[in-house]
Write a protein that holds these residues in place. Structure first.
Motif, mmCIF file in Angstrom:
data_model
loop_
_atom_site.group_PDB
_atom_site.id
_atom_site.type_symbol
_atom_site.label_atom_id
_atom_site.label_comp_id
_atom_site.label_asym_id
_atom_site.label_seq_id
_atom_site.Cartn_x
_atom_site.Cartn_y
_atom_site.Cartn_z
ATOM 1 N N ARG A 147 84.585 16.266 18.154
ATOM 2 C CA ARG A 147 83.534 16.372 17.067
ATOM 3 C C ARG A 147 83.220 15.234 16.520
ATOM 4 N NH1 ARG A 147 88.053 20.216 15.325
ATOM 5 N NH2 ARG A 147 87.346 22.291 15.778
ATOM 6 N N TRP A 148 83.609 13.973 16.878
ATOM 7 C CA TRP A 148 83.227 12.871 16.448
ATOM 8 C C TRP A 148 81.785 12.522 16.696
ATOM 9 C CZ3 TRP A 148 81.318 8.526 19.237
ATOM 10 C CH2 TRP A 148 81.356 7.401 18.542
ATOM 11 N N GLU A 149 81.113 12.831 17.737
ATOM 12 C CA GLU A 149 79.800 12.492 17.998
ATOM 13 C C GLU A 149 79.060 13.132 16.977
ATOM 14 O OE1 GLU A 149 78.486 10.199 19.577
ATOM 15 O OE2 GLU A 149 76.543 10.725 19.123
ATOM 16 N N GLN A 150 79.066 14.438 16.793
ATOM 17 C CA GLN A 150 78.440 15.268 15.957
ATOM 18 C C GLN A 150 78.492 14.753 14.381
ATOM 19 O OE1 GLN A 150 79.359 19.563 16.145
ATOM 20 N NE2 GLN A 150 77.617 20.068 14.477
ATOM 21 N N ALA A 151 79.963 14.663 13.990
ATOM 22 C CA ALA A 151 79.921 13.864 12.753
ATOM 23 C C ALA A 151 79.021 12.714 12.507
ATOM 24 C CB ALA A 151 81.412 13.589 12.383
ATOM 25 N N ARG A 152 79.173 11.745 13.517
ATOM 26 C CA ARG A 152 78.172 10.659 13.314
ATOM 27 C C ARG A 152 76.752 10.758 13.566
ATOM 28 N NH1 ARG A 152 75.985 7.035 16.912
ATOM 29 N NH2 ARG A 152 76.199 8.379 18.584
ATOM 30 N N SER A 153 76.433 11.691 14.036
ATOM 31 C CA SER A 153 75.138 11.988 14.160
ATOM 32 C C SER A 153 74.269 12.823 13.239
ATOM 33 C CB SER A 153 74.542 12.514 15.476
ATOM 34 O OG SER A 153 75.196 13.676 15.641
ATOM 35 N N SER A 154 75.472 13.497 12.494
ATOM 36 C CA SER A 154 74.874 14.383 11.202
ATOM 37 C C SER A 154 74.781 13.798 9.995
ATOM 38 C CB SER A 154 75.747 15.812 11.372
ATOM 39 O OG SER A 154 75.531 16.405 12.802
ATOM 40 N N VAL A 155 75.867 13.015 9.549
ATOM 41 C CA VAL A 155 76.152 12.432 8.263
ATOM 42 C C VAL A 155 76.287 11.054 8.347
ATOM 43 C CG1 VAL A 155 77.224 14.733 7.239
ATOM 44 C CG2 VAL A 155 78.638 12.913 8.249
ATOM 45 N N SER A 156 76.061 10.285 7.165
ATOM 46 C CA SER A 156 76.091 8.861 7.173
ATOM 47 C C SER A 156 77.596 8.711 6.734
ATOM 48 C CB SER A 156 75.093 8.344 6.050
ATOM 49 O OG SER A 156 75.530 6.914 5.960
ATOM 50 N N LEU A 157 78.532 8.190 7.761
ATOM 51 C CA LEU A 157 79.921 7.855 7.799
ATOM 52 C C LEU A 157 80.141 6.672 6.830
ATOM 53 C CD1 LEU A 157 80.941 8.793 11.203
ATOM 54 C CD2 LEU A 157 81.188 10.315 9.294
#
Length: 686
Positions: free
Chosen positions: A478-488
């Motif tokens: 899920r890391w890639e989707q999290a990185r691309s979907s929200v501003s971490l």
């Protein structure tokens, strides 16, 4: 749980779209006018689950399950009817009373509804009066409205004088307070008087035919304003209704097309000529609620606003609102200075139908409007023209259509397509006409919906951030989707570092288990800050280590184990509890808990000093346990992403408001105007 009033249920069902709802749960494919999918309630290979867009119902021809929008939520998420209504109401922004309405409140609404119907009949009788209505009837006939058409729209007359309606109502026992609550009279400093005087009265009705309000057109050229509308009342909200829609809905459904005009007379005259699929906004620019209402009945919308500067601005705003719903939007090009009803009376129905058939697409309209604003063909003019068009393209939900619009725009303006596409990602929304408070609902307490005008306080940690981190730890994929979907970069630094370590391990093609993450964090001195303290009392324990497979050990001081310290619910109901529609189970063991259940949540740390495990190692172990408590992990992950995006938008609003306050205090008018543009367009782009 308190009873939900029938009018609230009706409003939710009217404003919601069953295709949008079910499309969030199962992938829908268009099948003619409707949509189909494999049934989510039984196993099948050939799709037999149909969603009827016209009737707003679903039915599976395989297992026989069917119902309306509430039925789907009840069956899919195992909700009760009130819970389904509340979940859906949260999503579309309809406030639901958290306490039973009193008999007095229900009686007031019933009295107002009856009073508006009585007023409508009074205005009709006045219009038909041989003496009082003579001039009004002559004017209506001059405008090309026949008696059957007038009767269809129930056009009436508010005659001259300051208190004719008031006196007539009092004579039947109606109180001044009820007349005032209905918006029919105005309380001045010295007396109460009729709101509408010497005006043609156009009743505004809902889909059930109830009279909610009125639009009054002056009969005296010197009388201002030309159009006077009912104020907002317990019955009437002008942004949620369209004039003529009750009369036009069947034709719109049949034609798959709605024609939107500016004025009441435009709508009435066109309907009288047989063009019955015509509606009008209620003295305002088109709203998102009105666009959603059109989307339920139409596939295409043609905007036929007046051909003047105000009409062009209304068209631009209308395009932006309509395209976001996925409607196909075209613009009828009327001659300059000519209203739709004037064009029809001058040229006839066939000519007007030809004008509608020849309406241009939004891209052509926008490019021509841009070239009028930025003539000359120089480099700066071309770039400015492109910047004028791009905000609308950015709102188009279909990616293929956006790409084609970019290609055509670049070709027409002789710009590099790649550069135009890159600029689309950084586009600024179009200039608004007014500043409005953003209504970003925030559920607090036991589901109460209130507008939030400020972002969460800096330094707080939201439940969405914690659960997102826990779910990335649970499944590094899920890391890639999290990185691309929200501003971490905007989440809490402690959580940001944990997600970053997962990303480093994934990028290095190494196993990203919780144990590996803890090992990596242990080597980084910057991560040894105190983690989140947990609820409890007594002496703080020493940091514990993480046992094999990420399961925590009991604290070395013999205090309670980590499972006791982890909150039983995943997402709380505080800063990030924006409304949502995703699958939100009632049982915290099945996924994201329902805020309307009224459970106490504890995602925000209490006062410092309680018993807790400190350090990043303990935090990772806590997050592992948190993820283990969630059954519907994929749904929970999507909900976290949605809430974090909503939080970012709220923070942006708060920053803009603070900057605006500063600029206003300093008297910086140019900066104030720039910030007003950014503020309203961020709200509009939502």
């Amino acid at each position: 749980m308190p009873l939900i009033p029938d009018d609230v249920i009706d409003e939710v069902q009217t404003r919601a779209d069953i295709v949008e709802l079910i499309g969030r749960y199962v992938p829908l494919k268009r099948s003619g006018r409707h949509f189909k999918a494999t049934c989510p309630f039984h196993k099948e290979k050939t799709p037999s689950f149909m969603v009827n867009t016209d009737k707003q119902i679903f039915h599976c021809f395989g297992c026989g399950v069917g119902g309306n929008i509430f039925s789907f939520l009840m069956r899919y998420d195992r909700l009760t009817f009130p819970e389904a209504v509340r979940h859906l109401a949260d999503h579309i922004g309809v406030p639901v009373p958290e306490h039973d309405r009193s008999d007095a409140q229900d009686e007031l609404r019933n009295r107002l509804a009856a009073l508006m119907e009585q007023a409508c009949r009074y205005f009709e009788r006045t219009f038909l009066s041989p003496r009082l209505g003579q001039a009004a009837r002559a004017y209506v006939e001059q405008r090309g409205v026949s008696e059957p058409t007038r009767g269809l729209f129930r056009i009436g007359l508010a005659s001259g004088g300051w208190s004719r309606l008031l006196s007539a109502a009092k004579a039947t026992g109606v109180s001044v307070e009820h007349l005032e609550a209905a918006g029919l009279v105005v309380r001045g400093s010295a007396r109460v008087y009729d709101r509408f005087r010497h005006r043609l009265m156009f009743p505004i009705v809902d889909l059930r035919g109830r009279v909610l309000g009125f639009g009054g057109r002056s009969l005296d050229a010197q009388q201002e304003p030309k159009y006077l509308n009912s104020p907002e009342t317990p019955l009437y909200s002008k942004g949620r209704h369209l004039f003529g829609f009750a009369q036009a809905k069947e034709s719109i459904l049949r034609e798959h097309l709605a024609i939107v005009v500016e004025g009441y007379f435009d709508c009435v005259v066109l309907a009288g000529a047989g063009l019955s699929h015509v509606v009008s906004p209620l003295g305002t620019a088109l709203t998102a609620d009105q666009a959603r209402l059109l989307k339920r009945y139409a596939e295409r919308v043609v905007l036929a606003f007046d051909a003047d500067a105000a009409g062009e601005q209304a068209t631009l705003r209308g395009i932006d609102v309509l395209v976001e719903t996925g409607l196909s939007v075209h613009v009828a090009q009327l001659p300059s200075g000519v209203d739709p009803d004037e064009y029809l009376r001058a040229h006839g129905r066939e000519a007007f139908e030809a004008l509608i058939a020849q309406s241009v697409g939004i891209l052509e309209f926008l490019i021509e409007a841009a070239l009028r604003r930025y003539p000359g063909g120089g480099t700066e003019e071309k770039v400015n023209a492109a910047q004028f068009v791009l905000p609308t393209i950015a709102k188009v939900p279909n990616a293929m259509l956006r790409s084609e619009y970019v290609r055509v725009l670049a070709q027409r303006l002789h710009l590099a397509e790649e550069a135009v596409g890159q600029e689309l990602a950084n586009v600024k929304p179009r200039l608004p006409t007014a500043l409005k408070q953003p209504q970003v609902p925030l559920r607090v307490g036991q589901g109460l919906t209130t507008p939030m005008s400020r972002a969460p306080a800096a330094g707080t940690v939201s439940g969405a951030e914690r659960l997102l981190t826990a779910l990335v730890l649970d499944d590094p994929g899920r890391w890639e989707q999290a990185r691309s979907s929200v501003s971490l970069e905007e989440i809490d630094p402690r959580l940001q570092r944990i997600i970053g370590v997962v990303g480093e391990l994934v990028s290095a093609q190494r196993e990203a288990t919780p144990a590996q993450v803890i090992s990596r964090l242990s080597d980084d001195p910057s991560t040894r800050a105190t983690a989140f303290p947990q609820h409890g009392s007594g002496q703080a324990g020493r940091p514990s280590t993480c046992a094999r497979d990420g399961h925590p050990e009991r604290s070395r001081t013999g205090g309670p184990g980590l499972a006791h310290l982890v909150p039983s619910t995943a997402l709380g109901a505080r800063q990030d509890s924006a409304p949502s529609l995703g699958p939100m189970p009632r049982d915290p063991g099945r996924g994201i808990p329902s805020v309307s259940e009224g459970r106490a949540h504890s995602e925000v740390p209490p006062r410092p000093g309680g018993v807790g495990l400190h350090g990043q190692e303990a935090l990772v172990a806590e997050l592992v346990e948190l993820a283990r408590s969630i059954a519907s992990k994929d749904e929970a992950f999507e909900e976290c992403l949605r809430r974090l995006r909503a939080n970012r938008r709220r923070r942006h609003f708060a920053q803009l408001r603070e900057q605006l306050d500063t600029a206003q205090a300093a008297g910086q008018e140019a900066e104030v105007q720039r910030l007003l543009v950014a503020y309203q367009e961020q709200l509009k782009g939502g």
